[in-house]
Design a protein around this motif. Sequence first.
Motif, short mmCIF file in Angstrom:
data_model
loop_
_atom_site.label_atom_id
_atom_site.label_comp_id
_atom_site.label_asym_id
_atom_site.label_seq_id
_atom_site.Cartn_x
_atom_site.Cartn_y
_atom_site.Cartn_z
N ILE A 184 42.09 70.00 13.02
CA ILE A 184 42.25 71.10 13.53
C ILE A 184 41.64 72.58 13.61
O ILE A 184 41.06 73.26 13.52
N PRO B 160 35.04 68.78 14.17
CA PRO B 160 33.83 68.24 15.30
C PRO B 160 35.22 66.41 15.45
O PRO B 160 35.18 66.52 17.11
N LYS C 94 38.54 72.92 12.28
CA LYS C 94 37.48 72.93 13.46
C LYS C 94 36.44 71.96 13.06
O LYS C 94 35.57 71.84 12.96
N TYR D 7 46.31 74.61 17.59
CA TYR D 7 45.52 75.40 16.13
C TYR D 7 46.02 77.14 15.92
O TYR D 7 46.29 76.74 14.48
N LEU D 8 46.79 77.37 17.19
CA LEU D 8 47.36 79.11 16.10
C LEU D 8 48.20 78.33 15.53
O LEU D 8 48.87 79.37 14.67
N GLN E 54 43.50 71.65 26.89
CA GLN E 54 42.81 73.15 26.06
C GLN E 54 43.84 73.59 25.90
O GLN E 54 43.53 73.99 24.36
N TYR F 124 40.31 64.57 21.52
CA TYR F 124 40.30 64.22 23.64
C TYR F 124 40.74 61.95 23.76
O TYR F 124 40.66 61.73 24.94
N GLN G 1 45.63 72.59 22.34
CA GLN G 1 44.89 72.88 21.78
C GLN G 1 44.82 74.23 21.22
O GLN G 1 45.37 74.30 19.62
N MET G 2 45.06 75.28 22.14
CA MET G 2 44.73 76.20 21.22
C MET G 2 46.13 76.44 20.81
O MET G 2 46.32 77.67 19.71
N HIS H 167 43.81 84.02 26.85
CA HIS H 167 42.20 83.23 25.96
C HIS H 167 42.02 82.33 27.05
O HIS H 167 40.53 82.28 26.43
N ILE I 142 38.73 66.14 16.64
CA ILE I 142 38.24 67.35 18.15
C ILE I 142 38.30 66.08 19.33
O ILE I 142 38.73 65.70 19.92
N HIS I 143 37.51 65.14 18.66
CA HIS I 143 36.60 64.21 19.49
C HIS I 143 37.83 63.46 19.87
O HIS I 143 38.16 62.69 20.68
N ARG J 18 46.81 77.23 12.09
CA ARG J 18 47.11 78.62 11.32
C ARG J 18 47.62 79.21 10.89
O ARG J 18 47.66 79.41 9.88
#
Lengths: 194, 259
Positions: A13, A18, A16, A58-59, A51, A25, A54-55, A124, A21-22, A62
Motif C-alpha cells: 500500500i 497494483p 502503491k 494508506y494515509l 475507497q 479488492y 483504502q485512503m 477527498h 491493491i488488486h 504512510r
Amino acid sequence: MRPFSDSKIIDGIVNKRPEVIHFMYKDYFPLILALVEKNSGTLQDAQDIFQEGQMALYLRCRDHELVLNCALRSYFYSICRNLWLQRLEKKYRLVYEPDLLVNESVAKYITKESITREQKLVRHRIFWKHFNQLPEDCQKVFLMYFDKVPFKEVAEKLGFTDENYAKVRKYLCKKLLIKRIKKDPEYPNCVDHE
Amino acid sequence: MNNHEDIYEWISRYNEGDLKGEDLKRFLQILASDPEIRADTELDRELTEFFKDRDLLEFLNVLDQVKRNKRQGFGLNCLLLAALLIILVSISGFWAYMNPLRTGHPRIRESVVVTTDVESTQSQGKIEPILRKSPGYPEILIGSDIKDLNLLAANFQPLNYMEGMVGIVTRTGQFNLLSPENMVMLVPGDTIQFHWKNSGETDPSFEVINNRGEIIVSREVIAGGSLTLPTHSWKEGLYYWKFLLQENLVSVGKITIKR
C-alpha cells in the motif's frame, strides 16, 4: 492469486503496488460489500466506503500512524465499518433529529475528531471523482501547476497560445472543479456548517 | 474586484499568499462578513492542499487503474464465457442432431406418430401400423422410444396432460355420456361399450390415445348413441378416450387394460 501477508500488504500500500491493491479488492471487498448491503446500503455505497477505507489505510501507513493489534483484514473492516456507521448516523440524524434531542444518539461512540477525519476522506474522494471528470487539459494544467511548472512551460507543453492563456485556463478549470464539487449531493454532508 | 466572478481569483490568490496590500485588506473584510465566501475559501484551500499531496494522488490513481483493469477483466471474462457457451451449445446441438437416439426426451424429425387404427385394419384380419400426422399431440420419437413400448411398466405411466382432464364433462345439456364410468378396468380382449345421448345437431367424434399420446382409435362422426370397441389388439397399459363435438372436448375418461 497468492495471498499476501499483512506486512506485505502494508508495504504494498505504501509503495502503491497494483498487485497488492488488486488483492485487496479481491479479498477484502466482499466483506465490505456484505457489511454495507446488510445495513441497507448499495453496491455504490460499498465501493465508496471501500475507497475511503483504502485512503484511510494508506494515509495511516504512510504517516506511520498505523498501530496494528489484530489482523489487517479486521483492522480494515473496522475502518470501513466506522465510515459506514457515520454515514448511517448522518442519515439517521437527518431523519430523526427531534428524537435525538431526547434519546441517546447512535453516534455516542463516534468522536468529533473521528468525524472530522472521516469527513475529510469523503471530501477527498469527491475531489478526486470530480477531478477525474474534468477535461484532460484541465487535469494536466492542475497537476503541472501544483508541480510548480512555470506557466510558460505549461503553455508550451499543452499547446496553449501563451502563458497568460495557461493562467486563465488554470483559473477557469479550478472554478469549474469547485462548481462541480459544490453541486455534488454528497458534499454538503461532509462539510462542517457554521 | 469588479464583480462576483473575480472573487474566485481573489480566493485563489489569497490561499496562495499572492494577495497583498489593499486587495488583501478588502478581501479580509469580505471574508469576515460573508459565510459563503468563507466556505469557498476553505474549499479552495483544501483543494490546494489535496493537489499538493502527490503521494495520495498517485495512490488514488493506482486504485482507479486497478478498478478499471478489474472491470475490463470482468468484461473479458464475460466475453470468454459467452464464447465458451456458444461453442458448447453448438457442439451439443450438433451432437444431438447426429445422435437422435441418445436424447433423453422425445424429439422428432417430422411430426409423425405410429398409429394402429383398429377399425381400418380389423376387417383385413391383421393390424398394420399406419403413419399419421398428429397435430396437437406431443410429438414422439420414432427410434429409441419405440423400444420402450416393449416395457410393460412404461405402458402404465400416466400421460400428464390427459390425466388432469379425466372425468371432465362439458356441454352436459347437449351431450350426456351414460356409460361407462370415467375410469374403466379391462382385461386384454374385452370389449367396451359407450352409450350417450346427444341432443345437438352435430354428432360427436371419438378418439382413444395411449399413454404416449398416440392416437390408436379415431372415429370422425358417430351417429346413433352407442359404440362398441374391441380391445383385443391393445397391449396392456393405460389409454384415454375422449368425445369431441366440433373439435371441442366434451368428455374424457381412462381405460386400464391389465391381466
